[in-house]
Scaffold this motif. Sequence first.
Motif, PDB file in Angstrom:
ATOM      1  N   UNK A   1      12.822  -4.521  -5.769  1.00  0.00           N
ATOM      2  CA  UNK A   1      12.017  -5.529  -6.458  1.00  0.00           C
ATOM      3  C   UNK A   1      11.075  -6.248  -5.491  1.00  0.00           C
ATOM      4  N   UNK A   2      11.508  -6.440  -4.265  1.00  0.00           N
ATOM      5  CA  UNK A   2      10.708  -7.189  -3.293  1.00  0.00           C
ATOM      6  C   UNK A   2       9.711  -6.312  -2.532  1.00  0.00           C
ATOM      7  N   UNK A   3       9.952  -5.025  -2.488  1.00  0.00           N
ATOM      8  CA  UNK A   3       9.183  -4.149  -1.601  1.00  0.00           C
ATOM      9  C   UNK A   3       7.771  -3.921  -2.141  1.00  0.00           C
ATOM     10  N   UNK A   4       6.771  -4.128  -1.284  1.00  0.00           N
ATOM     11  CA  UNK A   4       5.383  -3.905  -1.674  1.00  0.00           C
ATOM     12  C   UNK A   4       4.798  -2.623  -1.152  1.00  0.00           C
ATOM     13  N   UNK A   5       5.550  -1.898  -0.322  1.00  0.00           N
ATOM     14  CA  UNK A   5       5.064  -0.643   0.247  1.00  0.00           C
ATOM     15  C   UNK A   5       5.578   0.521  -0.578  1.00  0.00           C
ATOM     16  N   UNK A   6       4.667   1.358  -1.054  1.00  0.00           N
ATOM     17  CA  UNK A   6       5.043   2.432  -1.980  1.00  0.00           C
ATOM     18  C   UNK A   6       6.028   3.414  -1.355  1.00  0.00           C
ATOM     19  N   UNK A   7       5.780   3.803  -0.103  1.00  0.00           N
ATOM     20  CA  UNK A   7       6.641   4.792   0.548  1.00  0.00           C
ATOM     21  C   UNK A   7       8.044   4.235   0.783  1.00  0.00           C
ATOM     22  N   UNK A   8       8.125   2.999   1.210  1.00  0.00           N
ATOM     23  CA  UNK A   8       9.441   2.394   1.417  1.00  0.00           C
ATOM     24  C   UNK A   8      10.174   2.218   0.093  1.00  0.00           C
ATOM     25  N   UNK A   9       9.437   1.816  -0.957  1.00  0.00           N
ATOM     26  CA  UNK A   9      10.073   1.651  -2.256  1.00  0.00           C
ATOM     27  C   UNK A   9      10.625   2.987  -2.760  1.00  0.00           C
ATOM     28  N   UNK A  10       9.870   4.052  -2.573  1.00  0.00           N
ATOM     29  CA  UNK A  10      10.342   5.371  -2.999  1.00  0.00           C
ATOM     30  C   UNK A  10      11.619   5.759  -2.258  1.00  0.00           C
TER      31      UNK A  10
ATOM     32  N   UNK B   1       0.809  -1.217   0.000  1.00  0.00           N
ATOM     33  CA  UNK B   1       0.000   0.000   0.000  1.00  0.00           C
ATOM     34  C   UNK B   1       0.838   1.262   0.000  1.00  0.00           C
ATOM     35  N   UNK B   2       0.188   2.416   0.029  1.00  0.00           N
ATOM     36  CA  UNK B   2       0.901   3.686  -0.116  1.00  0.00           C
ATOM     37  C   UNK B   2       1.415   4.298   1.188  1.00  0.00           C
ATOM     38  N   UNK B   3       1.016   3.754   2.344  1.00  0.00           N
ATOM     39  CA  UNK B   3       1.227   4.452   3.611  1.00  0.00           C
ATOM     40  C   UNK B   3       2.497   4.000   4.328  1.00  0.00           C
TER      41      UNK B   3
ATOM     42  N   UNK C   1       4.049  10.190  14.125  1.00  0.00           N
ATOM     43  CA  UNK C   1       4.015  11.440  13.352  1.00  0.00           C
ATOM     44  C   UNK C   1       5.379  11.771  12.763  1.00  0.00           C
ATOM     45  N   UNK C   2       6.437  11.450  13.482  1.00  0.00           N
ATOM     46  CA  UNK C   2       7.781  11.772  13.018  1.00  0.00           C
ATOM     47  C   UNK C   2       8.257  10.848  11.913  1.00  0.00           C
ATOM     48  N   UNK C   3       7.572   9.741  11.701  1.00  0.00           N
ATOM     49  CA  UNK C   3       8.001   8.766  10.699  1.00  0.00           C
ATOM     50  C   UNK C   3       7.543   9.125   9.285  1.00  0.00           C
ATOM     51  N   UNK C   4       6.756  10.189   9.157  1.00  0.00           N
ATOM     52  CA  UNK C   4       6.203  10.586   7.857  1.00  0.00           C
ATOM     53  C   UNK C   4       6.516  12.059   7.629  1.00  0.00           C
ATOM     54  N   UNK C   5       7.057  12.397   6.448  1.00  0.00           N
ATOM     55  CA  UNK C   5       7.315  13.809   6.161  1.00  0.00           C
ATOM     56  C   UNK C   5       6.079  14.469   5.568  1.00  0.00           C
ATOM     57  N   UNK C   6       6.198  15.742   5.223  1.00  0.00           N
ATOM     58  CA  UNK C   6       5.045  16.515   4.746  1.00  0.00           C
ATOM     59  C   UNK C   6       4.471  15.965   3.452  1.00  0.00           C
ATOM     60  N   UNK C   7       5.272  15.246   2.687  1.00  0.00           N
ATOM     61  CA  UNK C   7       4.807  14.676   1.417  1.00  0.00           C
ATOM     62  C   UNK C   7       4.381  13.216   1.546  1.00  0.00           C
ATOM     63  N   UNK C   8       4.322  12.701   2.776  1.00  0.00           N
ATOM     64  CA  UNK C   8       3.939  11.309   2.977  1.00  0.00           C
ATOM     65  C   UNK C   8       5.080  10.335   2.833  1.00  0.00           C
ATOM     66  N   UNK C   9       6.311  10.835   2.750  1.00  0.00           N
ATOM     67  CA  UNK C   9       7.468   9.962   2.595  1.00  0.00           C
ATOM     68  C   UNK C   9       7.962   9.420   3.921  1.00  0.00           C
ATOM     69  N   UNK C  10       8.791   8.386   3.849  1.00  0.00           N
ATOM     70  CA  UNK C  10       9.336   7.713   5.025  1.00  0.00           C
ATOM     71  C   UNK C  10      10.484   8.524   5.619  1.00  0.00           C
ATOM     72  N   UNK C  11      10.479   8.674   6.940  1.00  0.00           N
ATOM     73  CA  UNK C  11      11.580   9.304   7.665  1.00  0.00           C
ATOM     74  C   UNK C  11      12.146   8.264   8.628  1.00  0.00           C
ATOM     75  N   UNK C  12      13.418   7.912   8.449  1.00  0.00           N
ATOM     76  CA  UNK C  12      14.036   6.895   9.284  1.00  0.00           C
ATOM     77  C   UNK C  12      14.394   7.464  10.657  1.00  0.00           C
TER      78      UNK C  12
END
Length: 416
Positions: A396-405, A204-206, A248-259
């Motif tokens: 290739x293996x990742x099914x999560x859109x945010x992690x893949x990005x 999914x995208x989240x 809240x800190x794990x997601x940036x303003x654009x919905x991207x992943x923050x490590x």
Amino acid sequence: MSVEQAALAEVVREEWGRLTSLLLAHFRRLDLVEDALADAVETATTRWPRDGVPDNPAAWLHTAARRRVLDRIRAEAMAQRKMPLLVMDAEHRSTATAFADPGDLVEDDLLRLVLMCTHPALDPAAASALALRLVLGVSTADIARLFLVPEPTMAARLTRAKKKIVTAGIPFAVPSADVLPERLEVVAQTAYLAFTAGYAPGSGPDVVRTALAAEAIRLVRVVLVLRPDEPVLVGLLALMLLQHSRRDARVDADGGLVLLPDQDRSSWHQDEIDEGVALLQSASLTGPIPVRAAAYVVQARIAAEHATATSSDDTDWGRVVDHYDDLLALAPTPSARLARAVAVAEASGPQAGLDAMADLDDQLPRSHRLPAVRAALLERAGELDAARSAYSVAIDRCGNDAERADLLRRRDALDG
């Protein structure tokens, strides 16, 4: 993807479990409920583009599915020449409670529905998987990732569990809470897996499915009301709160992943951190800890190390490694070994981390996180070609859109 398709995909992802729960609570017919919901979704794919997305999409699907269940019950009653009382009773029960908004499902009802799926006649793993799919709406693909099996294997397990309910004559009815003691460990495992699916969605995208993670936390709180000093529940709740505090800190303003090293720690929920730490220090966990609770408690202690540190550099990584050693003594899972390798890399350098994960490939053949961690450590070690290859495997293996990005960005940065 059109606006209507996106809206339908979102409501199916977020509300499928709740819709299933509501319909099962009234009709007690798993076969009819699943078919009716599938029909309702199929109808929505043609109706919504024509008529527009309804104001309450979940209520629309609930109404459409309820009507289909009633139609099937009528057809069965007529085919068997039975009196129409069955239809009348079903109609009465289905209309007595209107579809509630997402936050209005009574928490005790959620517990009872999980208990319904975790019948002791079912294998515990199959029971947890069934509850995740039917009650909490976790996709079969994500459940397969949680159990580290291929999706077709998990689909077959779910099918067998449903068939066993029918062939063994297990009543698919909502039980009372007095069955809780015999099902406590399966309920706890189900909540833990549901939280994991919300905290780190496999597809999914989240970046995070906050509602699912919160639902798992509420489930544990409900059970704690019934068994307030149960170490399994106290340790599990502490773990969930400490992890959930960073959402809240794990997601940036654009919905991207923050490590973790890049997160704004001021946005962490301090009240949840305080509660989680207090639970770890409570009387329930200060004495000898039962084996069934120990793995949750150790994971909560690891989460507390991160949640109470002022920065990633301030984290006592040696102590984190020690906690992972304790966890592996209790539950030597490949996922725990991978997490320990990350901690080893922080404590002793990237090559030590790579050595610690050297033989995990056969145990995690479908995981994207294994090659993702390997790529990051290879990059830190200066082996850029090997890092690029590992990133490609992870992508290739990742099914999560945010992690893949995020993985694509990191691989592209190597070329830069």
